[in-house]
Write an enzyme that holds these catalytic residues in place. Sequence first.
Site, PDB file in Angstrom:
ATOM      1  N   PHE A 165      51.460  35.138  30.287  1.00  0.00           N
ATOM      2  CA  PHE A 165      50.420  34.889  29.288  1.00  0.00           C
ATOM      3  C   PHE A 165      50.342  33.394  28.998  1.00  0.00           C
ATOM      4  CE2 PHE A 165      48.617  34.645  25.016  1.00  0.00           C
ATOM      5  CZ  PHE A 165      47.466  35.397  25.219  1.00  0.00           C
ATOM      6  N   ILE A 166      49.121  32.868  29.031  1.00  0.00           N
ATOM      7  CA  ILE A 166      48.935  31.432  28.818  1.00  0.00           C
ATOM      8  C   ILE A 166      47.942  31.144  27.680  1.00  0.00           C
ATOM      9  CG2 ILE A 166      49.473  30.738  31.198  1.00  0.00           C
ATOM     10  CD1 ILE A 166      46.330  30.578  31.481  1.00  0.00           C
TER      11      ILE A 166
ATOM     12  N   GLU B 248      34.018  31.599  34.484  1.00  0.00           N
ATOM     13  CA  GLU B 248      35.079  32.263  33.719  1.00  0.00           C
ATOM     14  C   GLU B 248      36.283  31.328  33.606  1.00  0.00           C
ATOM     15  OE1 GLU B 248      35.900  34.335  31.738  1.00  0.00           O
ATOM     16  OE2 GLU B 248      35.174  36.356  32.098  1.00  0.00           O
ATOM     17  N   ASP B 249      36.995  31.413  32.485  1.00  0.00           N
ATOM     18  CA  ASP B 249      38.222  30.632  32.354  1.00  0.00           C
ATOM     19  C   ASP B 249      39.350  31.267  33.147  1.00  0.00           C
ATOM     20  OD1 ASP B 249      38.114  32.776  30.628  1.00  0.00           O
ATOM     21  OD2 ASP B 249      39.199  31.810  29.005  1.00  0.00           O
TER      22      ASP B 249
ATOM     23  N   GLY C 106      36.374  31.878  25.841  1.00  0.00           N
ATOM     24  CA  GLY C 106      37.401  31.113  26.537  1.00  0.00           C
ATOM     25  C   GLY C 106      36.909  30.040  27.490  1.00  0.00           C
TER      26      GLY C 106
ATOM     27  N   ASP D  40      43.073  31.418  24.106  1.00  0.00           N
ATOM     28  CA  ASP D  40      43.718  31.566  22.794  1.00  0.00           C
ATOM     29  C   ASP D  40      44.831  32.603  22.783  1.00  0.00           C
ATOM     30  OD1 ASP D  40      41.966  33.866  23.084  1.00  0.00           O
ATOM     31  OD2 ASP D  40      42.350  34.245  20.968  1.00  0.00           O
TER      32      ASP D  40
ATOM     33  N   LYS E  61      45.068  35.053  38.281  1.00  0.00           N
ATOM     34  CA  LYS E  61      46.422  35.635  38.376  1.00  0.00           C
ATOM     35  C   LYS E  61      46.380  36.684  39.491  1.00  0.00           C
ATOM     36  CE  LYS E  61      47.619  35.395  33.439  1.00  0.00           C
ATOM     37  NZ  LYS E  61      47.948  36.211  32.243  1.00  0.00           N
TER      38      LYS E  61
ATOM     39  N   ASP F  10      42.185  37.890  35.297  1.00  0.00           N
ATOM     40  CA  ASP F  10      43.533  38.445  35.139  1.00  0.00           C
ATOM     41  C   ASP F  10      43.549  39.821  35.813  1.00  0.00           C
ATOM     42  OD1 ASP F  10      45.783  39.821  33.874  1.00  0.00           O
ATOM     43  OD2 ASP F  10      45.876  38.178  32.448  1.00  0.00           O
TER      44      ASP F  10
HETATM   45  O1  PRP Z   1      40.478  39.797  34.060  1.00  0.00           O
HETATM   46  P1  PRP Z   1      40.641  40.348  32.682  1.00  0.00           P
HETATM   47  O2  PRP Z   1      41.953  41.079  32.518  1.00  0.00           O
HETATM   48  O3  PRP Z   1      39.487  41.203  32.273  1.00  0.00           O
HETATM   49  O4  PRP Z   1      40.782  39.133  31.668  1.00  0.00           O
HETATM   50  C1  PRP Z   1      39.922  38.013  31.700  1.00  0.00           C
HETATM   51  C2  PRP Z   1      39.131  37.861  30.434  1.00  0.00           C
HETATM   52  O5  PRP Z   1      40.003  37.722  29.325  1.00  0.00           O
HETATM   53  C3  PRP Z   1      39.584  36.613  28.536  1.00  0.00           C
HETATM   54  O6  PRP Z   1      38.621  36.961  27.605  1.00  0.00           O
HETATM   55  P2  PRP Z   1      38.958  37.578  26.158  1.00  0.00           P
HETATM   56  O7  PRP Z   1      38.575  39.020  26.186  1.00  0.00           O
HETATM   57  O8  PRP Z   1      40.368  37.238  25.789  1.00  0.00           O
HETATM   58  O9  PRP Z   1      37.915  36.869  25.223  1.00  0.00           O
HETATM   59  P3  PRP Z   1      37.732  35.326  24.804  1.00  0.00           P
HETATM   60  O10 PRP Z   1      37.251  34.603  26.049  1.00  0.00           O
HETATM   61  O11 PRP Z   1      36.682  35.368  23.776  1.00  0.00           O
HETATM   62  O12 PRP Z   1      39.052  34.792  24.316  1.00  0.00           O
HETATM   63  C4  PRP Z   1      38.970  35.671  29.556  1.00  0.00           C
HETATM   64  O13 PRP Z   1      38.063  34.763  28.959  1.00  0.00           O
HETATM   65  C5  PRP Z   1      38.293  36.601  30.525  1.00  0.00           C
HETATM   66  O14 PRP Z   1      36.965  36.864  30.145  1.00  0.00           O
HETATM   67  N1  GUN Z   2      44.819  33.572  26.298  1.00  0.00           N
HETATM   68  C1  GUN Z   2      44.797  34.361  27.366  1.00  0.00           C
HETATM   69  N2  GUN Z   2      43.773  35.209  27.571  1.00  0.00           N
HETATM   70  C2  GUN Z   2      43.821  35.967  28.676  1.00  0.00           C
HETATM   71  N3  GUN Z   2      42.944  36.885  29.111  1.00  0.00           N
HETATM   72  C3  GUN Z   2      43.425  37.379  30.250  1.00  0.00           C
HETATM   73  N4  GUN Z   2      44.596  36.802  30.576  1.00  0.00           N
HETATM   74  C4  GUN Z   2      44.857  35.916  29.597  1.00  0.00           C
HETATM   75  C5  GUN Z   2      45.942  34.999  29.369  1.00  0.00           C
HETATM   76  O1  GUN Z   2      46.933  34.865  30.118  1.00  0.00           O
HETATM   77  N5  GUN Z   2      45.839  34.256  28.223  1.00  0.00           N
END
Ligand code: PRP
Ligand code: GUN
Length: 180
Positions: A156-157, A103-104, A48, A163, A135, A107
């Site tokens: 959810f975004i 980090e993107d 992400g 993605d 968040k 949450d």
């Molecule tokens: O604070 P949290 O509830 O742990 O969520 C945050 C994580 O969720 C997403 O990753 P994801 O597992 O969706 O993988 P991706 O980056 O490969 O899409 C995002 O990139 C963070 O790493």
């Molecule tokens: N795409 C997406 N990934 C997440 N991972 C944790 N929160 C989110 C969210 O709101 N959107």
Amino acid sequence: MKKVKIHDKTFQLFIPYEKIRASIELMAEKMNKDLADKNPLFICVLNGSFMFAAELFKRIDLINSEISFVKLASYAGEHTTGNVKQLIGLNEKIEGRTVVVLEDIVDSGITIDNIQDQLKKLKPKEVSVATLLLKPDALIKEVELDYVGLEIPNDFIVGYGLDYDGYGRNLIDIYSVVNE
Ligand SMILES: O=P(O)(O)OC[C@H]1O[C@H](OP(=O)(O)OP(=O)(O)O)[C@H](O)[C@@H]1O
Ligand SMILES: Nc1nc2[nH]cnc2c(=O)[nH]1
């Protein structure tokens, strides 16, 4: 209002690119001051964070800075019952380094908490965390964040690297789900 449909869900425009870029510019400005003479190693957590990391890193004007890309891989360990996530792809020596995790989104905070734990075991000089999005109402872990781009509600975004089931990462703006 701009809308996109991905699989079964509809998303509406939530944060335009200009606002995302402005928040990253501010973050980079602060980092350029905080990290001067620190030889920082930025660690981008895939997938992400790739867009955020690219946008930020080109604004870091410290020549002695490096970037590396890691992933969290799930594995069911022989002696574990749960789903353990291990940081993979880190080839740099972390011991003694100033590390900045990119980090993107934070949450629940579970992912960043796990990453911080794993990095600290490698004896860095210091670890700071930068997240484009936070968040606050979704946090279930106590996490220390050094740089936060934008705080958002608990919806959810998608877009700007994030993605929904693989799709939507290429959207330049951020969209939030429409509850239908
Ligand atoms: O604070 P949290 O509830 O742990 O969520 C945050 C994580 O969720 C997403 O990753 P994801 O597992 O969706 O993988 P991706 O980056 O490969 O899409 C995002 O990139 C963070 O790493
Ligand atoms: N795409 C997406 N990934 C997440 N991972 C944790 N929160 C989110 C969210 O709101 N959107």
